[in-house]
Design a protein around this motif. Sequence first.
Motif, short mmCIF file in Angstrom:
data_model
loop_
_atom_site.label_atom_id
_atom_site.label_comp_id
_atom_site.label_asym_id
_atom_site.label_seq_id
_atom_site.Cartn_x
_atom_site.Cartn_y
_atom_site.Cartn_z
N LEU B 24 0.83 -1.20 0.00
CA LEU B 24 0.00 0.00 0.00
C LEU B 24 0.87 1.25 0.00
CD1 LEU B 24 -2.83 -1.01 2.44
CD2 LEU B 24 -3.03 -0.55 0.02
N THR B 27 2.18 1.83 -3.56
CA THR B 27 1.23 2.40 -4.52
C THR B 27 0.83 3.81 -4.12
OG1 THR B 27 -0.48 1.18 -3.34
CG2 THR B 27 0.23 0.30 -5.43
N LEU B 28 0.85 4.09 -2.82
CA LEU B 28 0.54 5.47 -2.41
C LEU B 28 1.61 6.42 -2.93
CD1 LEU B 28 -1.51 7.03 -0.68
CD2 LEU B 28 0.16 6.98 1.14
N TYR B 30 3.42 6.00 -5.54
CA TYR B 30 3.24 6.14 -6.98
C TYR B 30 2.08 7.08 -7.29
CZ TYR B 30 6.52 2.81 -8.88
OH TYR B 30 7.67 2.18 -9.28
#
Lengths: 328, 192
Positions: B24, B27-28, B30
């Motif tokens: 998580l 992806t945060l 990104y």
Amino acid sequence: MEYVLTLLPMLVKMAIVVGVLLLLPLPLTWMERKIAAHIQQRPGPMRVGWHGLLQPLADAVKLLTKEDHIPAEADRRLFAMAPVVALVPPFLVFTAIPFGDPVQVFGTEVSLMLSDMNVGLLFILAVSGIGVFGTILAGWASNSKYAVLGSLRSIAQMISYEIPMGFSVIGVVMLASSMNLSQIVAAQEGLWNVVVQPVGFFVFFVAGLAEAQRIPFDLPEAEGDLGAGYHTEYSGIRFSLFMLAEYLVVVMLAALNVLLFFGGWKGSPFFLPDTVWFLLKIGFFVWVFMWFRFTFPRYRYDQLMAIGWKVLLPLSLLNILVSGILML
Amino acid sequence: MARTTVKGTGWIGRLFFFDLLAGLRLTLRYMFSKTVTHRYPDHEKWVPYERHRGHHFIKTNDEGDVNCVACELCSQICPCDCITVIPYENEKGDRRPKVFDINLARCLYCGLCEDACPADAIKLGQEYEVACDDRPKLVVHLEDLVAAPRKAADGGQVRPAKLEPGSGRRSVATAAAGAEGYDWWRHIRKGK
Ligand code: SF4
Ligand code: SF4
């Protein structure tokens, strides 16, 4: 006259809720695509309108003008019924969801919910359980192997996860000594339930993801192995009804998470209206669901069942036990 | 590439899903990093490096004459057999190509013709938008080759561009001042 005065606010509220719910998927699809894109370092839709804001409208027009196809071997009546059956429960659930304390409008008190039920929580859990019927009917009526497999998975999954979900909220109900959602919110005035019920929140959150059939529990519509799962055979407007239902379930779960564990509309900072604060929290949870979706892979089917029965169910029972002992 | 391996957290790590949290977090990060998509063709265009092997061009000398001496070495070495050279003797008595056709539909942009040329005549330039809707249009002639874009001295950047009107619909980098390009690779996340 009396009659009209009581009926009118009700009708206005109903119109607002239904209208907003029908339009909600438009911004949500945009949001979902943007989040997906940015996680993958893409800009997402950019061409239709400012930063692609009108893209959902274009998509809606496209969906509505697509051919409405019914497979030859399908059970036509059930096939036509299934999207509506899938759509009704999420709408029904919103009758019991409060959006704030009662407000004064023209000297009369208007409650910000359609129906202030004493067993609101029970009603919501029961009605959202019916949602699986749309999936079952769709899968069965399509007369297609992928659709049937998808709906079979969906049934097993919904039933397995409904149990821990129901158990996980019992701790909250015990704390508030009520099943009325407004009272549950009122009971969290000082301290959010997530602080006292972290395990309950965890179980509810995970079971909610499974109920909404979101990644990592989206086996009923696993694109990789089932085409599109139970709505493989649907196209055009019927398909968009399923999408609508799915987005509404996501919003509903976000709302429930906020109401049960994050203090509802209480304690808004910077003089924000309570309802806006509540909606912001819901938005945050919707964003979290989407963030999860583009981060995690899908669980395998046996893993899904193992998580439901071997982890979440004992955890939720333990949670009830511990909260009971602590409250004594 | 960025890694999310979580090691050595033991049972605490498993209990609190450190691995999922690491995913998580990745992806945060990104989600709030810069996007890398070129807004090609109507806002930006990638100008390739000088080494890029695109559409051929033929160099000319100071007298405005083509460098090519029509020796046909390029057409001999071409693995796709796509160069046609027919020589003639011009009024100065030099050997020059009368016909110089390259069939871009067959060309694989290997650059062997460039290597073989003894007269520093044929080169592969920066142009890469050779798509069209009619195969005969892909056979380019001597005058097209003389007029074709050269190698990009300022290659390796994304430049503001606009879509050229007309049937060709090519993307052209705007040459105006202030239309500075940027190094695309700067935006790519590397390592941690
Ligand atoms: S680049 Fe290669 S294939 Fe193309 S014309 Fe030159 S030698 Fe032939
Ligand atoms: S381009 Fe070079 S190799 Fe080809 S014919 Fe001319 S001089 Fe010879």
